[in-house]
Design an enzyme around this catalytic site. Structure first.
Site, PDB file in Angstrom:
ATOM      1  CG  ASP A  29      43.487  29.613  50.073  1.00 37.89           C
ATOM      2  OD1 ASP A  29      43.202  29.995  51.108  1.00 37.89           O
ATOM      3  OD2 ASP A  29      43.042  28.738  49.138  1.00 37.89           O
ATOM      4  CE1 TYR A  30      40.226  36.876  48.772  1.00 40.17           C
ATOM      5  CE2 TYR A  30      40.928  37.870  51.231  1.00 40.17           C
ATOM      6  CZ  TYR A  30      40.067  38.054  49.899  1.00 40.17           C
ATOM      7  OH  TYR A  30      39.461  39.376  49.730  1.00 40.17           O
ATOM      8  CB  ALA A  31      45.854  35.951  53.669  1.00 41.60           C
TER       9      ALA A  31
END
Length: 128
Positions: A29-31
């Protein structure tokens, strides 16, 4: 904000932290959120340029700020080693990253810069 920028042809730098390295251990989700900001900025840049607005972004690597210690959200061991993997072996200071934002906001200096990412990463070349 766009209406205001249109009246003067100003730049609108956006910000994202350095993108995770390919095949990194970064949470998906961060990427994905970082990739979305990059894609959005590049996509919207050509549309806004037609209206006299320059959209670009700064992608800094590890940077020391008061938020690093605020709320004790990072363990001390993490903060001790923050930036240690960069070729410079340290995190950036805010005053080392700020000139990239000033450049993008300056009509005199970056009037022909559109849809670009300025990476201020301390040598983490595989983040772009």
């Amino acid at each position: 904000m766009i209406t205001h920028a249109e009246s003067g042809g100003h730049g609108t730098p956006s910000h994202t932290s350095a993108r995770p390295r390919p095949r990194s251990a970064a949470p998906p989700d961060y990427a994905a959120s970082k990739a979305a900001v990059v894609a959005f900025t590049k996509s919207v840049a050509s549309h806004l340029a037609e209206r006299g607005v320059r959209a670009n972004m700064v992608s800094p690597g590890p940077t020391w700020t008061v938020l690093n210690v605020a709320g004790q959200r990072f363990p001390d061991d993490y903060l001790t080693h923050l930036g240690g993997s960069s070729p410079m072996g340290r995190v950036a200071q805010p005053e080392e990253v700020a000139p990239a934002y000033v450049y993008l906001a300056s009509d005199a200096d970056s009037s022909f810069t559109v849809g670009e990412i300025i990476a201020v990463t301390g040598g983490l070349a595989d983040t772009r």
